[in-house]
Every structure is written in structure tokens, then in C-alpha cells.
Motif scaffolding. Structure first.
Motif, PDB file in Angstrom:
ATOM      1  N   ALA A 195      14.189  -3.536   6.888  1.00 32.61           N
ATOM      2  CA  ALA A 195      13.327  -3.574   8.070  1.00 32.61           C
ATOM      3  C   ALA A 195      12.697  -2.210   8.335  1.00 32.61           C
ATOM      4  O   ALA A 195      11.516  -2.117   8.689  1.00 32.61           O
ATOM      5  CB  ALA A 195      14.125  -4.030   9.289  1.00 32.61           C
ATOM      6  N   VAL A 196      13.475  -1.151   8.153  1.00 27.89           N
ATOM      7  CA  VAL A 196      12.944   0.202   8.333  1.00 27.89           C
ATOM      8  C   VAL A 196      11.859   0.479   7.300  1.00 27.89           C
ATOM      9  O   VAL A 196      10.801   1.046   7.623  1.00 27.89           O
ATOM     10  CB  VAL A 196      14.077   1.247   8.217  1.00 27.89           C
ATOM     11  CG1 VAL A 196      13.509   2.665   8.187  1.00 27.89           C
ATOM     12  CG2 VAL A 196      15.061   1.104   9.376  1.00 27.89           C
ATOM     13  N   LEU A 197      12.094   0.078   6.059  1.00 24.23           N
ATOM     14  CA  LEU A 197      11.112   0.289   4.993  1.00 24.23           C
ATOM     15  C   LEU A 197       9.807  -0.419   5.318  1.00 24.23           C
ATOM     16  O   LEU A 197       8.718   0.161   5.163  1.00 24.23           O
ATOM     17  CB  LEU A 197      11.678  -0.213   3.670  1.00 24.23           C
ATOM     18  CG  LEU A 197      10.745  -0.119   2.452  1.00 24.23           C
ATOM     19  CD1 LEU A 197      10.413   1.334   2.143  1.00 24.23           C
ATOM     20  CD2 LEU A 197      11.389  -0.789   1.235  1.00 24.23           C
ATOM     21  N   TYR A 198       9.893  -1.667   5.772  1.00 24.40           N
ATOM     22  CA  TYR A 198       8.674  -2.408   6.101  1.00 24.40           C
ATOM     23  C   TYR A 198       7.953  -1.769   7.283  1.00 24.40           C
ATOM     24  O   TYR A 198       6.717  -1.694   7.301  1.00 24.40           O
ATOM     25  CB  TYR A 198       9.001  -3.874   6.420  1.00 24.40           C
ATOM     26  CG  TYR A 198       7.777  -4.661   6.832  1.00 24.40           C
ATOM     27  CD1 TYR A 198       6.816  -5.020   5.895  1.00 24.40           C
ATOM     28  CD2 TYR A 198       7.558  -5.001   8.165  1.00 24.40           C
ATOM     29  CE1 TYR A 198       5.677  -5.718   6.265  1.00 24.40           C
ATOM     30  CE2 TYR A 198       6.427  -5.700   8.553  1.00 24.40           C
ATOM     31  CZ  TYR A 198       5.487  -6.055   7.601  1.00 24.40           C
ATOM     32  OH  TYR A 198       4.353  -6.734   7.974  1.00 24.40           O
ATOM     33  N   THR A 199       8.699  -1.291   8.267  1.00 26.56           N
ATOM     34  CA  THR A 199       8.089  -0.634   9.426  1.00 26.56           C
ATOM     35  C   THR A 199       7.318   0.613   9.008  1.00 26.56           C
ATOM     36  O   THR A 199       6.176   0.832   9.444  1.00 26.56           O
ATOM     37  CB  THR A 199       9.170  -0.251  10.452  1.00 26.56           C
ATOM     38  OG1 THR A 199       9.857  -1.438  10.883  1.00 26.56           O
ATOM     39  CG2 THR A 199       8.558   0.435  11.657  1.00 26.56           C
ATOM     40  N   VAL A 200       7.926   1.414   8.164  1.00 28.39           N
ATOM     41  CA  VAL A 200       7.260   2.618   7.672  1.00 28.39           C
ATOM     42  C   VAL A 200       5.988   2.242   6.915  1.00 28.39           C
ATOM     43  O   VAL A 200       4.938   2.889   7.061  1.00 28.39           O
ATOM     44  CB  VAL A 200       8.208   3.436   6.769  1.00 28.39           C
ATOM     45  CG1 VAL A 200       7.461   4.586   6.090  1.00 28.39           C
ATOM     46  CG2 VAL A 200       9.378   3.971   7.580  1.00 28.39           C
ATOM     47  N   TYR A 205       0.105   1.797   6.437  1.00 28.68           N
ATOM     48  CA  TYR A 205      -0.980   0.830   6.229  1.00 28.68           C
ATOM     49  C   TYR A 205      -2.009   0.909   7.350  1.00 28.68           C
ATOM     50  O   TYR A 205      -3.228   0.875   7.104  1.00 28.68           O
ATOM     51  CB  TYR A 205      -0.384  -0.577   6.155  1.00 28.68           C
ATOM     52  CG  TYR A 205      -1.369  -1.675   5.817  1.00 28.68           C
ATOM     53  CD1 TYR A 205      -1.867  -1.810   4.527  1.00 28.68           C
ATOM     54  CD2 TYR A 205      -1.789  -2.582   6.788  1.00 28.68           C
ATOM     55  CE1 TYR A 205      -2.753  -2.831   4.208  1.00 28.68           C
ATOM     56  CE2 TYR A 205      -2.666  -3.602   6.482  1.00 28.68           C
ATOM     57  CZ  TYR A 205      -3.159  -3.713   5.187  1.00 28.68           C
ATOM     58  OH  TYR A 205      -4.037  -4.721   4.879  1.00 28.68           O
ATOM     59  N   TYR A 206      -1.535   1.036   8.570  1.00 29.16           N
ATOM     60  CA  TYR A 206      -2.438   1.102   9.727  1.00 29.16           C
ATOM     61  C   TYR A 206      -3.303   2.363   9.676  1.00 29.16           C
ATOM     62  O   TYR A 206      -4.532   2.307   9.814  1.00 29.16           O
ATOM     63  CB  TYR A 206      -1.634   1.070  11.022  1.00 29.16           C
ATOM     64  CG  TYR A 206      -2.475   1.277  12.258  1.00 29.16           C
ATOM     65  CD1 TYR A 206      -3.207   0.229  12.810  1.00 29.16           C
ATOM     66  CD2 TYR A 206      -2.545   2.529  12.865  1.00 29.16           C
ATOM     67  CE1 TYR A 206      -3.994   0.409  13.933  1.00 29.16           C
ATOM     68  CE2 TYR A 206      -3.327   2.730  14.004  1.00 29.16           C
ATOM     69  CZ  TYR A 206      -4.054   1.669  14.524  1.00 29.16           C
ATOM     70  OH  TYR A 206      -4.842   1.869  15.648  1.00 29.16           O
ATOM     71  N   TYR A 207      -2.672   3.508   9.473  1.00 31.97           N
ATOM     72  CA  TYR A 207      -3.411   4.767   9.490  1.00 31.97           C
ATOM     73  C   TYR A 207      -4.243   4.974   8.225  1.00 31.97           C
ATOM     74  O   TYR A 207      -5.127   5.847   8.199  1.00 31.97           O
ATOM     75  CB  TYR A 207      -2.454   5.943   9.711  1.00 31.97           C
ATOM     76  CG  TYR A 207      -1.992   6.025  11.141  1.00 31.97           C
ATOM     77  CD1 TYR A 207      -2.841   6.478  12.144  1.00 31.97           C
ATOM     78  CD2 TYR A 207      -0.711   5.613  11.497  1.00 31.97           C
ATOM     79  CE1 TYR A 207      -2.421   6.538  13.469  1.00 31.97           C
ATOM     80  CE2 TYR A 207      -0.280   5.664  12.821  1.00 31.97           C
ATOM     81  CZ  TYR A 207      -1.146   6.131  13.797  1.00 31.97           C
ATOM     82  OH  TYR A 207      -0.740   6.173  15.112  1.00 31.97           O
ATOM     83  N   PRO A 229       1.709   1.522  20.135  1.00 32.14           N
ATOM     84  CA  PRO A 229       2.997   1.831  19.498  1.00 32.14           C
ATOM     85  C   PRO A 229       4.204   1.467  20.347  1.00 32.14           C
ATOM     86  O   PRO A 229       5.252   1.128  19.810  1.00 32.14           O
ATOM     87  CB  PRO A 229       2.924   3.345  19.248  1.00 32.14           C
ATOM     88  CG  PRO A 229       1.875   3.840  20.182  1.00 32.14           C
ATOM     89  CD  PRO A 229       0.894   2.738  20.331  1.00 32.14           C
ATOM     90  N   ASN A 230       4.080   1.538  21.675  1.00 30.43           N
ATOM     91  CA  ASN A 230       5.228   1.215  22.530  1.00 30.43           C
ATOM     92  C   ASN A 230       5.652  -0.242  22.360  1.00 30.43           C
ATOM     93  O   ASN A 230       6.846  -0.551  22.230  1.00 30.43           O
ATOM     94  CB  ASN A 230       4.894   1.500  23.992  1.00 30.43           C
ATOM     95  CG  ASN A 230       4.764   2.984  24.278  1.00 30.43           C
ATOM     96  OD1 ASN A 230       5.368   3.810  23.595  1.00 30.43           O
ATOM     97  ND2 ASN A 230       3.972   3.337  25.276  1.00 30.43           N
ATOM     98  N   THR A 231       4.670  -1.134  22.359  1.00 35.65           N
ATOM     99  CA  THR A 231       4.975  -2.549  22.168  1.00 35.65           C
ATOM    100  C   THR A 231       5.539  -2.805  20.773  1.00 35.65           C
ATOM    101  O   THR A 231       6.514  -3.554  20.610  1.00 35.65           O
ATOM    102  CB  THR A 231       3.708  -3.401  22.367  1.00 35.65           C
ATOM    103  OG1 THR A 231       3.223  -3.213  23.701  1.00 35.65           O
ATOM    104  CG2 THR A 231       4.001  -4.868  22.133  1.00 35.65           C
ATOM    105  N   SER A 232       4.945  -2.181  19.773  1.00 38.53           N
ATOM    106  CA  SER A 232       5.421  -2.355  18.395  1.00 38.53           C
ATOM    107  C   SER A 232       6.860  -1.886  18.247  1.00 38.53           C
ATOM    108  O   SER A 232       7.695  -2.586  17.660  1.00 38.53           O
ATOM    109  CB  SER A 232       4.516  -1.595  17.426  1.00 38.53           C
ATOM    110  OG  SER A 232       3.199  -2.105  17.448  1.00 38.53           O
TER     111      SER A 232
END
Length: 296
Positions: A195-200, A205-207, A229-232
Motif C-alpha cells: 500500500a505504501v509503494l502504491y501511494t508513493v 504519477y500526479y506530479y 492531499p489532506n483528503t487523500s
């Protein structure tokens, strides 16, 4: 086994890893002695062929529906399905190796510890099982009200959604019932790391200017949108720190205990006799080495 003995066995430090285990062959065979090994092997290879075919379908469909935009890999569902397909392949190969090893008279049938392919298969299984259940249940909880609409409208991706979020759930539960692969509470750290890997990845990907299949700047609207970012981070924290432990411990580990309990009730005498032989063999080792085995 009492609660204190269970805690003593389950929370051994060695249960973080995939090394020594009293019955290493369980990582590549069925829990059920009555299931012929060739049937279990066939199940493994059928599952791989089935999931590989659907993986190809999802990639092809995503390419068509998005007019060639490379967005397939942006979604957690697709990460999970790719991981599941790789996991099923590794389990099939490991089972194949074990199948022929068990029939080789020149090789010890039962190794003293898990081999490298057993460890790899167990590791992948530990990640995939929990992550597939989490993604599937989250999807249907969020979209259950849309099911009738999808059916009536004949949405293009309806059958793919059913496959990647529904059939995968059925497969994982069925596999959990058939396989002998152990489940460890400590192994929840591995789906958490996934999950951490996908979040990173989604941040990068976004930036880097990545978009969704609809050409939007978010991956999952209102859930994973780094413009907010707060919601994410809130949703990611809930899924990672609440969802993963609940799914892994209560569902995956719980079903594992049910499976083992039923097995011990049905095959208890044979199982206990087998364990006594193994424990007797282990007493020939040094005290230090013997204590390092995870017997549970």
C-alpha cells in the motif's frame, strides 16, 4: 492449544519471515490429504491460465476505452490484478517443482526448512490474499448501489469490474480453503508495504502529469486526488491502518484458523503423529536451531 500457548507460538519473532517451518511442504501443497496432488497442481495451472487471459483482456480493453492513453497501470485494481497473476504463476511453478521432487526417490521428500521457491510463493501469497480482499470489498461497498444500473445499461467495463473485483474475491476465498499455505498475523506488514509503494507511485504519477482514464488529474475522485492531499492522506490512512489489519487478521487469518481447525478435526490423528515424528527429528539439532523453528 490454550490462548497463552497460541500467543507464544503465533507471536514468535520468526513469524515475521518465511524461513523455518515444521511442515514446509504446506506452502506448496493442499491442506487436505484427500485431495490428489495432481488435482491440486491442475488447479494451480488452471488458475494461472484463467487470470492471465483476463489480465490480457483488461489491458487491451483499457487501451481501447482510453483511446490509447497509458493509464491502466495507474489504478490499484490493476496493480492488484497484476500482482495476483504473478502470484498464481509463482504458486503454480512452486507446486510443479514440489510435485516432481516428491516423486524423486533420490531426494528427501520433506526439507528441514522452506526452500527459496517456497519462501517466494508464501511471500507473494501473503501480500496478494489480503490486498485482493481489501480492494474487492472496498469496491463493492462503494459501488453496490450502481450494480443494477451497470446491468441495465450494459456498461462496457461491467464484466471486467465483476472479474477484477468479484471473481477474484471468490478465487482468493476458495484458494484460502484449499491451500496449505500458512497465514501469519505478522505478515500484515507486507500488504501494508504494498500500500505504501502504491501511494508513493500515485504521488510521483500526479506530479509527473499523469491522468486518469477520463483524462482527469485524479486517479480516484474524492479519494486519491493529490490536488487535495489532506483528503487523500485521510483515506490512505484509513485503508492502510484500519482496513489492512482488519482484513488480514479477522478475515484472512480467521479463515486460515477455520481451515486448520477443520483439518485437525478430520485428520487429527495422522497430523499429530506426523508432527511428533518431525519434532523427534528436530531434537537432533542444537537447542539454538530447534528454538528457531516456527511450529504453529
Amino acid at each position: 492449544m490454550g490462548c497463552s500457548e497460541w500467543c507464544k507460538q503465533e507471536f514468535k519473532p520468526c513469524n515475521f519471515g518465511f524461513g523455518k517451518h515444521l511442515r514446509p511442504e504446506l506452502t506448496v501443497t493442499s491442506q487436505w490429504p484427500s485431495l490428489p496432488p495432481v488435482i491440486y497442481l491442475a488447479w494451480r495451472w488452471f488458475a494461472f491460465a484463467y487470470h492471465l487471459a483476463w489480465l490480457i483482456v483488461t489491458v487491451a480493453a483499457a487501451t481501447i476505452y482510453t483511446a490509447g492513453r497509458a493509464t491502466w497501470f495507474a489504478y490499484l485494481t490493476n496493480w492488484t490484478y497484476f500482482l495476483l497473476t504473478v502470484d498464481v504463476l509463482i504458486e503454480a511453478l512452486a507446486s510443479l517443482v514440489w510435485y516432481f521432487r516428491a516423486r524423486n526417490p533420490n531426494v528427501d521428500v520433506v526439507p528441514e526448512t522452506t526452500t527459496w521457491y517456497m519462501k517466494l510463493s508464501w511471500f507473494m501469497y501473503s501480500i496478494t490474499t489480503t490486498v485482493v480482499v481489501l480492494v474487492g470489498l472496498t469496491y463493492w461497498y462503494d459501488n453496490h448501489h450502481c450494480l443494477c444500473f451497470f446491468l441495465a445499461a450494459g456498461a462496457d467495463d461491467f464484466y471486467i469490474d465483476v472479474q477484477t473485483h468479484g471473481i477474484t474475491l471468490v478465487y482468493v476465498v476458495l484458494n484460502l480453503a484449499l491451500t496449505g499455505v500458512p497465514v501469519r498475523i505478522y505478515h500484515l506488514i507486507y500488504p501494508f508495504a504494498f500500500a505504501v509503494l502504491y501511494t508513493v507511485f500515485t504521488v510521483i504519477y500526479y506530479y509527473a502529469g499523469g491522468v486518469s482514464k477520463n483524462g482527469k488529474r485524479y486517479v480516484y475522485k474524492g479519494v486519491l486526488d493529490w490536488a487535495d492531499p489532506n483528503t487523500s492522506l485521510t483515506w490512505i490512512s484509513i485503508l492502510a491502518f484500519v482496513g489492512i489489519p482488519v482484513i488480514h487478521v479477522l478475515l484472512v487469518y480467521g479463515l486460515h484458523l477455520v481451515r486448520v481447525t477443520i483439518h485437525n478435526k478430520c485428520f487429527g490423528d495422522d497430523c499429530m503423529a506426523d508432527n511428533k515424528v518431525r519434532q523427534a527429528e528436530m531434537t537432533t539439532l542444537s537447542d539454538e536451531n530447534t528454538k528457531s523453528y516456527c511450529i504453529a
